[in-house]
Design a protein around this motif. Structure first.
Motif, PDB file in Angstrom:
ATOM      1  N   GLU A  29     -14.055  68.068  49.676  1.00  0.00           N
ATOM      2  CA  GLU A  29     -15.079  68.862  50.377  1.00  0.00           C
ATOM      3  C   GLU A  29     -14.565  70.283  50.624  1.00  0.00           C
ATOM      4  N   LYS A  30     -13.305  70.399  50.991  1.00  0.00           N
ATOM      5  CA  LYS A  30     -12.711  71.718  51.212  1.00  0.00           C
ATOM      6  C   LYS A  30     -12.686  72.519  49.912  1.00  0.00           C
ATOM      7  N   LYS A  31     -12.339  71.863  48.812  1.00  0.00           N
ATOM      8  CA  LYS A  31     -12.330  72.536  47.518  1.00  0.00           C
ATOM      9  C   LYS A  31     -13.736  72.998  47.136  1.00  0.00           C
ATOM     10  N   LYS A  32     -14.728  72.182  47.433  1.00  0.00           N
ATOM     11  CA  LYS A  32     -16.106  72.574  47.145  1.00  0.00           C
ATOM     12  C   LYS A  32     -16.487  73.804  47.946  1.00  0.00           C
ATOM     13  N   ASP A  48     -22.760  63.535  46.337  1.00  0.00           N
ATOM     14  CA  ASP A  48     -21.452  63.413  46.984  1.00  0.00           C
ATOM     15  C   ASP A  48     -20.781  62.106  46.568  1.00  0.00           C
ATOM     16  N   MET A  49     -20.071  62.146  45.457  1.00  0.00           N
ATOM     17  CA  MET A  49     -19.387  60.956  44.950  1.00  0.00           C
ATOM     18  C   MET A  49     -18.157  60.627  45.785  1.00  0.00           C
ATOM     19  N   ALA A  50     -17.436  61.645  46.233  1.00  0.00           N
ATOM     20  CA  ALA A  50     -16.172  61.450  46.926  1.00  0.00           C
ATOM     21  C   ALA A  50     -16.362  60.692  48.232  1.00  0.00           C
ATOM     22  N   LYS A  51     -17.407  61.038  48.984  1.00  0.00           N
ATOM     23  CA  LYS A  51     -17.622  60.388  50.280  1.00  0.00           C
ATOM     24  C   LYS A  51     -17.913  58.901  50.119  1.00  0.00           C
ATOM     25  N   LYS A  52     -18.542  58.557  49.006  1.00  0.00           N
ATOM     26  CA  LYS A  52     -18.926  57.160  48.793  1.00  0.00           C
ATOM     27  C   LYS A  52     -17.775  56.294  48.274  1.00  0.00           C
ATOM     28  N   SER A  53     -16.903  56.888  47.449  1.00  0.00           N
ATOM     29  CA  SER A  53     -15.961  56.028  46.744  1.00  0.00           C
ATOM     30  C   SER A  53     -14.481  56.313  47.005  1.00  0.00           C
ATOM     31  N   LEU A  54     -14.159  57.365  47.735  1.00  0.00           N
ATOM     32  CA  LEU A  54     -12.750  57.687  47.961  1.00  0.00           C
ATOM     33  C   LEU A  54     -12.378  57.558  49.429  1.00  0.00           C
ATOM     34  N   PRO A  55     -11.090  57.411  49.706  1.00  0.00           N
ATOM     35  CA  PRO A  55     -10.653  57.395  51.111  1.00  0.00           C
ATOM     36  C   PRO A  55     -11.014  58.712  51.806  1.00  0.00           C
ATOM     37  N   GLU A  56     -11.144  58.642  53.102  1.00  0.00           N
ATOM     38  CA  GLU A  56     -11.625  59.780  53.886  1.00  0.00           C
ATOM     39  C   GLU A  56     -10.768  61.030  53.700  1.00  0.00           C
ATOM     40  N   THR A  57      -9.463  60.875  53.657  1.00  0.00           N
ATOM     41  CA  THR A  57      -8.594  62.049  53.526  1.00  0.00           C
ATOM     42  C   THR A  57      -8.813  62.764  52.199  1.00  0.00           C
ATOM     43  N   LEU A  58      -8.968  61.995  51.121  1.00  0.00           N
ATOM     44  CA  LEU A  58      -9.220  62.609  49.823  1.00  0.00           C
ATOM     45  C   LEU A  58     -10.603  63.238  49.774  1.00  0.00           C
TER      46      LEU A  58
END
Length: 129
Positions: A118-121, A103-113
């Motif tokens: 996550e929804k796209k996944k 989960d790269m997004a949770k670690k490095s991106l703002p929560e909304t992004l």
């Protein structure tokens, strides 16, 4: 009883030389001063400044003073382009997370992004079974 009729004070503007006109246009073009502030500072009318800009400004400077409609249209096109890029990047991140399991997004991106990714996944997992 006698009333005095006072006229509104009229702004008196001075004659402006060519060098000062170019200086004013340059200051406005470089963002150091607004047209309204230049009018007050140099005691010249805004109409005169707009005329000078139209007459003496270079093509690049004239582009800066585009109409509001043109500017809004350009900004809307830019927003569309940026939204497309954002969606593409989110798709790539979602695919990479599905492939790698990290989960790269949770670690490095703002929560909304991160939520959007996550929804796209989840949507991809539903489509692929």
């Amino acid at each position: 009883m006698k009333t005095t009729n006072q006229d509104c004070p009229k702004n008196s503007y001075k004659k402006v030389g060519f060098d000062l006109k170019l200086k004013i246009i340059d200051e406005i073009h470089n963002g150091r001063i607004s047209i309204n502030h230049a009018s007050d500072k140099y005691q010249v009318s805004r109409t005169s400044i707009y005329f000078w800009i139209k007459k003496y400004a270079t093509l690049d400077q004239k582009k800066q003073y585009m109409s509001k409609k043109d500017e809004i249209k350009r900004l809307k096109e830019k927003i569309e382009e940026l939204e497309f890029v954002k969606d593409f990047q989110q798709d790539v991140i979602a695919d990479m997370e599905l492939l790698t399991g990290v989960d790269m997004a949770k670690k490095s991106l703002p929560e909304t992004l991160a939520k959007e990714i996550e929804k796209k996944k989840q949507d991809r997992l539903k489509r692929n079974g």
